[in-house]
Scaffold this motif. Structure first.
Motif, PDB file in Angstrom:
ATOM      1  N   GLU A   1       1.229   3.717   9.815  1.00  0.00           N
ATOM      2  CA  GLU A   1       0.754   4.990   9.296  1.00  0.00           C
ATOM      3  C   GLU A   1       1.529   5.345   8.039  1.00  0.00           C
ATOM      4  OE1 GLU A   1       0.558   8.090  12.209  1.00  0.00           O
ATOM      5  OE2 GLU A   1      -0.496   6.801  13.643  1.00  0.00           O
ATOM      6  N   LEU A   2       0.790   5.823   7.024  1.00  0.00           N
ATOM      7  CA  LEU A   2       1.394   6.269   5.777  1.00  0.00           C
ATOM      8  C   LEU A   2       1.308   7.786   5.744  1.00  0.00           C
ATOM      9  CD1 LEU A   2      -0.173   3.670   3.299  1.00  0.00           C
ATOM     10  CD2 LEU A   2       1.908   3.470   4.682  1.00  0.00           C
ATOM     11  N   GLY A   3       2.431   8.450   5.576  1.00  0.00           N
ATOM     12  CA  GLY A   3       2.477   9.907   5.651  1.00  0.00           C
ATOM     13  C   GLY A   3       2.286  10.575   4.307  1.00  0.00           C
TER      14      GLY A   3
ATOM     15  N   TRP B   1       0.815  -1.210   0.000  1.00  0.00           N
ATOM     16  CA  TRP B   1       0.000   0.000   0.000  1.00  0.00           C
ATOM     17  C   TRP B   1       0.850   1.262   0.000  1.00  0.00           C
ATOM     18  CZ3 TRP B   1      -4.470   0.069  -1.946  1.00  0.00           C
ATOM     19  CH2 TRP B   1      -5.280  -1.071  -1.897  1.00  0.00           C
ATOM     20  N   SER B   2       1.983   1.232   0.664  1.00  0.00           N
ATOM     21  CA  SER B   2       2.897   2.370   0.643  1.00  0.00           C
ATOM     22  C   SER B   2       3.363   2.647  -0.785  1.00  0.00           C
ATOM     23  CB  SER B   2       4.091   2.100   1.560  1.00  0.00           C
ATOM     24  OG  SER B   2       5.058   3.107   1.438  1.00  0.00           O
ATOM     25  N   CYS B   3       3.789   1.600  -1.474  1.00  0.00           N
ATOM     26  CA  CYS B   3       4.264   1.753  -2.852  1.00  0.00           C
ATOM     27  C   CYS B   3       3.124   2.078  -3.808  1.00  0.00           C
ATOM     28  CB  CYS B   3       4.983   0.487  -3.299  1.00  0.00           C
ATOM     29  SG  CYS B   3       6.544   0.200  -2.425  1.00  0.00           S
ATOM     30  N   ALA B   4       1.976   1.430  -3.646  1.00  0.00           N
ATOM     31  CA  ALA B   4       0.842   1.651  -4.535  1.00  0.00           C
ATOM     32  C   ALA B   4       0.339   3.089  -4.458  1.00  0.00           C
ATOM     33  CB  ALA B   4      -0.297   0.690  -4.204  1.00  0.00           C
ATOM     34  N   LEU B   5       0.335   3.654  -3.243  1.00  0.00           N
ATOM     35  CA  LEU B   5      -0.188   5.004  -3.052  1.00  0.00           C
ATOM     36  C   LEU B   5       0.895   6.082  -3.111  1.00  0.00           C
ATOM     37  CD1 LEU B   5      -2.701   4.228  -0.159  1.00  0.00           C
ATOM     38  CD2 LEU B   5      -3.207   4.504  -2.607  1.00  0.00           C
TER      39      LEU B   5
END
Length: 127
Positions: A47-49, A26-30
């Motif tokens: 958490e993704l910043g 999800w970090s890479c996708a977003l």
């Protein structure tokens, strides 16, 4: 009594499995960097910043089916839950420190405590 609320962000619920792999995906996708990971009891969070509009985005390990849900944050979670019930939502249960709610459409969401986040929109004020 007056209270305030706003859209807090989106939570990506991932059932079981490898939470680190889910977080990386999800970090890479977003295109959002992982800023913090932590555990609370059996739950695990990442958490993704740098989300647009100051929104809070996180990957959460859960026991139920994988889905995405939104959080509404408020300076008075009980008053906000009351307001949403008047609109047709129902309370599913109180978990840790937030209300799990269900919209008339069947979508689950949470009412959480208002947080101070850089770039976040101003909350709505409700009477």
């Amino acid at each position: 009594m007056t209270h305030r609320s706003r859209l807090a962000g989106f939570i990506i619920d991932c059932q079981g499995g490898d939470h680190d792999a889910a977080t990386t995906f999800w970090s890479c996708a977003l295109g959002l960097p992982v800023t913090e990971t932590y555990e609370e009891g059996q739950a695990r969070y990442a958490e993704l910043g740098e989300a647009p509009g100051g929104l809070h985005v996180e990957v959460q390990r859960v026991d139920h089916a994988s889905r995405v849900h939104l959080d509404i944050e408020s300076d008075d979670i009980d008053a906000e839950a009351d307001r949403l019930e008047a609109l047709g939502a129902k309370r599913i249960g109180f978990v840790k420190r937030w209300w799990v709610m269900e919209a008339p459409t069947g979508h689950r969401f949470c009412v959480v405590r208002l947080r101070d986040r850089a770039g976040a929109s101003e909350p709505n004020t409700w009477d």
